[in-house]
Design a protein around this motif. Structure first.
Motif, PDB file in Angstrom:
ATOM      1  N   ARG A  33       0.820  -1.216   0.000  1.00 29.32           N
ATOM      2  CA  ARG A  33       0.000   0.000   0.000  1.00 29.32           C
ATOM      3  C   ARG A  33       0.856   1.269   0.000  1.00 29.32           C
ATOM      4  O   ARG A  33       0.336   2.365  -0.231  1.00 29.32           O
ATOM      5  CB  ARG A  33      -0.921   0.012   1.218  1.00 29.32           C
ATOM      6  CG  ARG A  33      -0.204  -0.080   2.557  1.00 29.32           C
ATOM      7  CD  ARG A  33      -1.193  -0.182   3.707  1.00 29.32           C
ATOM      8  NE  ARG A  33      -0.531  -0.356   4.992  1.00 29.32           N
ATOM      9  CZ  ARG A  33      -0.028   0.634   5.711  1.00 29.32           C
ATOM     10  NH1 ARG A  33      -0.120   1.882   5.260  1.00 29.32           N
ATOM     11  NH2 ARG A  33       0.551   0.410   6.871  1.00 29.32           N
ATOM     12  N   ASN A  34       2.165   1.125   0.244  1.00 24.60           N
ATOM     13  CA  ASN A  34       3.043   2.293   0.256  1.00 24.60           C
ATOM     14  C   ASN A  34       3.626   2.610  -1.118  1.00 24.60           C
ATOM     15  O   ASN A  34       4.346   3.596  -1.273  1.00 24.60           O
ATOM     16  CB  ASN A  34       4.188   2.083   1.254  1.00 24.60           C
ATOM     17  CG  ASN A  34       3.693   1.983   2.680  1.00 24.60           C
ATOM     18  OD1 ASN A  34       2.843   2.762   3.102  1.00 24.60           O
ATOM     19  ND2 ASN A  34       4.194   1.009   3.426  1.00 24.60           N
ATOM     20  N   ILE A  35       3.321   1.777  -2.103  1.00 26.50           N
ATOM     21  CA  ILE A  35       3.804   1.993  -3.460  1.00 26.50           C
ATOM     22  C   ILE A  35       2.662   2.519  -4.319  1.00 26.50           C
ATOM     23  O   ILE A  35       1.618   1.868  -4.435  1.00 26.50           O
ATOM     24  CB  ILE A  35       4.338   0.681  -4.080  1.00 26.50           C
ATOM     25  CG1 ILE A  35       5.491   0.123  -3.255  1.00 26.50           C
ATOM     26  CG2 ILE A  35       4.770   0.914  -5.523  1.00 26.50           C
ATOM     27  CD1 ILE A  35       6.741   0.969  -3.289  1.00 26.50           C
ATOM     28  N   PRO A  36       2.812   3.692  -4.928  1.00 25.67           N
ATOM     29  CA  PRO A  36       1.753   4.210  -5.803  1.00 25.67           C
ATOM     30  C   PRO A  36       1.501   3.247  -6.961  1.00 25.67           C
ATOM     31  O   PRO A  36       2.434   2.796  -7.627  1.00 25.67           O
ATOM     32  CB  PRO A  36       2.327   5.545  -6.305  1.00 25.67           C
ATOM     33  CG  PRO A  36       3.389   5.914  -5.309  1.00 25.67           C
ATOM     34  CD  PRO A  36       3.958   4.620  -4.824  1.00 25.67           C
ATOM     35  N   ALA A  37       0.255   2.923  -7.194  1.00 25.41           N
ATOM     36  CA  ALA A  37      -0.097   1.998  -8.284  1.00 25.41           C
ATOM     37  C   ALA A  37       0.064   2.682  -9.630  1.00 25.41           C
ATOM     38  O   ALA A  37      -0.218   3.873  -9.779  1.00 25.41           O
ATOM     39  CB  ALA A  37      -1.523   1.509  -8.106  1.00 25.41           C
ATOM     40  N   ASP A  38       0.545   1.927 -10.609  1.00 22.81           N
ATOM     41  CA  ASP A  38       0.603   2.432 -11.982  1.00 22.81           C
ATOM     42  C   ASP A  38       0.510   1.260 -12.951  1.00 22.81           C
ATOM     43  O   ASP A  38       0.515   0.095 -12.547  1.00 22.81           O
ATOM     44  CB  ASP A  38       1.858   3.280 -12.234  1.00 22.81           C
ATOM     45  CG  ASP A  38       3.155   2.508 -12.076  1.00 22.81           C
ATOM     46  OD1 ASP A  38       3.201   1.313 -12.448  1.00 22.81           O
ATOM     47  OD2 ASP A  38       4.141   3.085 -11.594  1.00 22.81           O
ATOM     48  N   ILE A  39       0.441   1.561 -14.224  1.00 16.23           N
ATOM     49  CA  ILE A  39       0.216   0.526 -15.234  1.00 16.23           C
ATOM     50  C   ILE A  39       1.465  -0.315 -15.504  1.00 16.23           C
ATOM     51  O   ILE A  39       1.378  -1.317 -16.219  1.00 16.23           O
ATOM     52  CB  ILE A  39      -0.276   1.137 -16.553  1.00 16.23           C
ATOM     53  CG1 ILE A  39       0.787   2.093 -17.124  1.00 16.23           C
ATOM     54  CG2 ILE A  39      -1.593   1.866 -16.353  1.00 16.23           C
ATOM     55  CD1 ILE A  39       0.443   2.623 -18.517  1.00 16.23           C
ATOM     56  N   TYR A  40       2.593   0.090 -14.951  1.00 12.37           N
ATOM     57  CA  TYR A  40       3.833  -0.627 -15.232  1.00 12.37           C
ATOM     58  C   TYR A  40       4.143  -1.715 -14.199  1.00 12.37           C
ATOM     59  O   TYR A  40       5.118  -2.458 -14.346  1.00 12.37           O
ATOM     60  CB  TYR A  40       5.008   0.354 -15.291  1.00 12.37           C
ATOM     61  CG  TYR A  40       4.793   1.462 -16.299  1.00 12.37           C
ATOM     62  CD1 TYR A  40       4.831   1.204 -17.667  1.00 12.37           C
ATOM     63  CD2 TYR A  40       4.509   2.755 -15.882  1.00 12.37           C
ATOM     64  CE1 TYR A  40       4.607   2.207 -18.598  1.00 12.37           C
ATOM     65  CE2 TYR A  40       4.288   3.769 -16.803  1.00 12.37           C
ATOM     66  CZ  TYR A  40       4.342   3.494 -18.157  1.00 12.37           C
ATOM     67  OH  TYR A  40       4.114   4.485 -19.066  1.00 12.37           O
ATOM     68  N   GLN A  41       3.340  -1.830 -13.173  1.00 14.26           N
ATOM     69  CA  GLN A  41       3.598  -2.839 -12.144  1.00 14.26           C
ATOM     70  C   GLN A  41       3.392  -4.244 -12.701  1.00 14.26           C
ATOM     71  O   GLN A  41       2.411  -4.512 -13.404  1.00 14.26           O
ATOM     72  CB  GLN A  41       2.679  -2.624 -10.945  1.00 14.26           C
ATOM     73  CG  GLN A  41       3.023  -1.405 -10.104  1.00 14.26           C
ATOM     74  CD  GLN A  41       2.026  -1.193  -8.987  1.00 14.26           C
ATOM     75  OE1 GLN A  41       0.833  -1.110  -9.204  1.00 14.26           O
ATOM     76  NE2 GLN A  41       2.520  -1.115  -7.765  1.00 14.26           N
ATOM     77  N   ASP A  42       4.338  -5.126 -12.383  1.00 14.24           N
ATOM     78  CA  ASP A  42       4.204  -6.525 -12.780  1.00 14.24           C
ATOM     79  C   ASP A  42       3.109  -7.194 -11.956  1.00 14.24           C
ATOM     80  O   ASP A  42       2.771  -6.757 -10.854  1.00 14.24           O
ATOM     81  CB  ASP A  42       5.518  -7.281 -12.547  1.00 14.24           C
ATOM     82  CG  ASP A  42       6.666  -6.726 -13.369  1.00 14.24           C
ATOM     83  OD1 ASP A  42       6.414  -5.918 -14.285  1.00 14.24           O
ATOM     84  OD2 ASP A  42       7.823  -7.104 -13.079  1.00 14.24           O
ATOM     85  N   TYR A  43       2.589  -8.289 -12.493  1.00 14.99           N
ATOM     86  CA  TYR A  43       1.740  -9.190 -11.714  1.00 14.99           C
ATOM     87  C   TYR A  43       2.640 -10.331 -11.258  1.00 14.99           C
ATOM     88  O   TYR A  43       3.027 -11.199 -12.053  1.00 14.99           O
ATOM     89  CB  TYR A  43       0.593  -9.719 -12.568  1.00 14.99           C
ATOM     90  CG  TYR A  43      -0.426  -8.668 -12.930  1.00 14.99           C
ATOM     91  CD1 TYR A  43      -1.551  -8.453 -12.138  1.00 14.99           C
ATOM     92  CD2 TYR A  43      -0.252  -7.867 -14.058  1.00 14.99           C
ATOM     93  CE1 TYR A  43      -2.483  -7.468 -12.463  1.00 14.99           C
ATOM     94  CE2 TYR A  43      -1.177  -6.884 -14.392  1.00 14.99           C
ATOM     95  CZ  TYR A  43      -2.286  -6.685 -13.591  1.00 14.99           C
ATOM     96  OH  TYR A  43      -3.194  -5.708 -13.917  1.00 14.99           O
TER      97      TYR A  43
END
Length: 282
Positions: A33-43
């Protein structure tokens, strides 16, 4: 690019239909939850399976997740020895930009998985109720940790010793050797020392992120700009300047850490500085 909902639905649909998949977990930044979500995050997904070898016989089942642009199977490589033991992973970049890191784990190694977890884990599916205790993702494993006096001295020792290798590479006209030691040893120890000072000032209950990616938030702007200046340039004068700047920053931050924690800053800083300056002249 597919949405989070669409991608997670694909991942769970297959797991729910395939009886060999008993447990599914999500790891990494998407659970933090401390990492801003973005479209580049891996699954980062793990399937805990009853028959791992059956999955490895063919890659066709992976088409369920989309059309790959490129895929890597680290445990099937020869040049880079596998590191996951009995586990098997697929690193897949799909044509729409989605990145999936999927790991197959024998169901019998579930306990080992949770025992060695870094804490950033979320259970998405548990068919057999194997996970009895609630799992709350946490990045505590990556929080800044107060250094011991020995760790502080080790960091200083490594930084200043590696500095002599950079200078040696520059005086021999072996710039790749110099660059490697600056990038792989000198600057990482500078960043480590900077992080220790940040922790001593702000507490030890947070992380500056992978590869120190959030360190800018805590550095004075002039120090941030100075640090960035050590990354530019690829010639001999630029490399010499980068080392000199790293040394000045390290000295500044290490002395501050020593003062705040009551540690002794090593006297060999001065001796090594004189030594390296003499090599430059020679």
């Amino acid at each position: 690019m597919r949405s989070d909902t669409d991608m997670l639905r694909l991942l769970l649909d297959l797991a729910e239909r395939d009886e060999r998949i008993r447990l599914v977990t999500l790891e990494g930044s998407r659970t933090n939850r401390n990492i801003p979500a973005d479209i580049y995050q891996d699954y980062d997904i793990s399937y805990f399976v009853t028959d791992l070898e059956a999955f490895k016989q063919s890659d066709r089942w992976l088409q369920h997740f989309g059309e790959p642009l490129m895929m890597q199977k680290p445990e099937a490589m020869e040049l880079f020895p596998p590191e996951l033991g009995n586990w098997f992973s697929y690193l897949i970049l799909f044509k729409d930009g989605v990145k999936l890191d999927l790991t197959l784990i024998p169901i019998g190694e579930t306990d080992d998985y949770f025992a060695q977890s870094d804490g950033l884990v979320e259970v998405l599916l548990d068919k057999d109720a194997r996970v009895r205790n609630a799992i709350v993702p946490s990045d505590r494993h990556y929080w800044i940790r107060k250094p011991t006096a020995r760790e502080f001295d080790d960091c200083c020792n490594e930084f200043w010793m590696a500095s002599t290798y950079v200078v040696k590479g520059l005086t021999r006209q072996e710039i790749l050797y110099a660059i490697d030691h600056l990038h792989e040893v000198v600057r990482p120890n500078l960043l480590r020392m900077m992080t220790w000072l940040i922790g001593s000032e702000h507490g030890y209950a947070f992380s500056v992120g992978k590869n120190y990616k959030f360190i800018q938030r805590y550095l004075p702007p002039p120090d941030w700009e100075t640090l960035l200046s050590t990354y530019s340039g690829n010639g001999y004068p630029e490399m010499r300047r980068a080392l000199t700047v790293c040394q000045a920053l390290f000295r500044q931050y290490a002395k501050a850490v020593a003062g705040r924690l009551g540690y002794s800053y090593p006297a060999y800083d001065e001796a090594v500085t004189i030594y390296t300056e003499r090599l430059y002249v020679d």
